[in-house]
Write a protein that holds these residues in place. Structure first.
Motif, PDB file in Angstrom:
ATOM      1  N   CYS A   1       9.435  -2.252   3.074  1.00  0.00           N
ATOM      2  CA  CYS A   1      10.840  -1.848   3.153  1.00  0.00           C
ATOM      3  C   CYS A   1      10.929  -0.558   3.973  1.00  0.00           C
ATOM      4  O   CYS A   1      10.184   0.390   3.728  1.00  0.00           O
TER       5      CYS A   1
ATOM      6  N   ALA B   1      13.265   1.554   3.967  1.00  0.00           N
ATOM      7  CA  ALA B   1      13.957   2.629   3.250  1.00  0.00           C
ATOM      8  C   ALA B   1      13.064   3.252   2.176  1.00  0.00           C
ATOM      9  O   ALA B   1      12.900   4.466   2.131  1.00  0.00           O
ATOM     10  N   CYS B   2      12.446   2.427   1.325  1.00  0.00           N
ATOM     11  CA  CYS B   2      11.643   2.987   0.238  1.00  0.00           C
ATOM     12  C   CYS B   2      10.145   2.902   0.529  1.00  0.00           C
ATOM     13  O   CYS B   2       9.335   3.400  -0.239  1.00  0.00           O
TER      14      CYS B   2
ATOM     15  N   ARG C   1       8.006   0.669   0.210  1.00  0.00           N
ATOM     16  CA  ARG C   1       7.156  -0.127  -0.662  1.00  0.00           C
ATOM     17  C   ARG C   1       6.791  -1.429   0.041  1.00  0.00           C
ATOM     18  O   ARG C   1       7.571  -1.961   0.816  1.00  0.00           O
TER      19      ARG C   1
ATOM     20  N   CYS D   1      14.663  -3.636   1.312  1.00  0.00           N
ATOM     21  CA  CYS D   1      14.542  -4.511   0.158  1.00  0.00           C
ATOM     22  C   CYS D   1      15.897  -4.629  -0.553  1.00  0.00           C
ATOM     23  O   CYS D   1      16.805  -3.844  -0.314  1.00  0.00           O
TER      24      CYS D   1
ATOM     25  N   CYS E   1      17.195  -1.456  -2.250  1.00  0.00           N
ATOM     26  CA  CYS E   1      17.718  -0.431  -1.347  1.00  0.00           C
ATOM     27  C   CYS E   1      19.072  -0.857  -0.772  1.00  0.00           C
ATOM     28  O   CYS E   1      19.974  -0.034  -0.631  1.00  0.00           O
TER      29      CYS E   1
HETATM   30 ZN   LIG Z   1      13.448  -0.561  -0.500  1.00  0.00          ZN
END
Ligand SMILES: [Zn+2]
Ligand SMILES: [Zn+2]
Length: 188
Positions: A76, A78-79, A81, A102, A105
């Motif tokens: 992802c 953004a995060c 992971r 994801c 997010c």
């Molecule tokens: Zn994410």
């Protein structure tokens, strides 16, 4: 037209107030009569929620099938992971590693945008209501009609208008600030 804002009911989902009974299903009104504190949702909101649920179920089904075939993990943006494909919406994965986010997010971002949109909407609605009340107190007949229909138009927007507001906001923020800052960086 006038009856559209002259009722006694309020939808707890979209927040529209003074709705007439025909905005709600018979079952919903019956429940509301039995328990006035229970949530009361207008027909538009009930149908929208059902459509979202159907879509979510269909998406989940499709993803589960695709995931079984692939089994790969995706990062992802953004995060950061690394998650199985099932944690992403299909349209996010098609954006590629630089942009894909994801479901968690995406949901977080949508929730924040929706909350912001709802706040701005409430402010506009309140302003329109004040204008209508002013017109009713001291305006001409024409002014009353104009103010009342302006208020009704904003009220009607709520049902269908949320998504475009959210999209427009995201795009507008991408331009401007950062670019301008770089262009004018001091050279000496
Ligand atoms: Zn994410
Ligand atoms: Zn509603």
């Amino acid at each position: 037209m006038a009856a559209a804002w002259a009722g006694n009911f309020e939808c707890t989902a979209c927040g529209r107030k003074r709705l007439i009974g025909s905005e709600f299903s018979k079952a919903a009104l019956e429940r509301h009569r039995r328990d006035p504190t229970a949530p009361l949702r207008c027909v538009a909101c009930v149908e929208a929620a059902a459509a979202v649920e159907r879509q979510a179920a269909a998406d989940k089904q499709r993803l589960a099938t695709a995931d079984d075939a692939a089994g790969a993990e995706h990062v992802c943006s953004a995060c950061a992971r690394s998650l199985p494909a099932a944690a992403f919406n299909r349209n996010q994965l098609s954006k590629g590693g630089e942009k894909q986010r994801c479901q968690t997010c995406v949901a977080d971002a949508e929730q924040a945008a929706a909350a912001d949109g709802a706040e701005k909407y409430a402010a506009r609605l309140a302003a329109a209501r004040q204008a209508m009340q002013r017109a009713e107190a001291s305006g001409s007949a024409a002014e009353k009609v104009v103010a009342a229909s302006a208020y009704s138009a904003i009220e009607a927007e709520k049902v269908t208008g949320l998504k475009p507001v959210v999209l427009g906001r995201g795009r507008a923020r991408g331009r401007g600030g950062a670019l301008r800052g770089r262009a004018r960086a001091p050279s000496a």
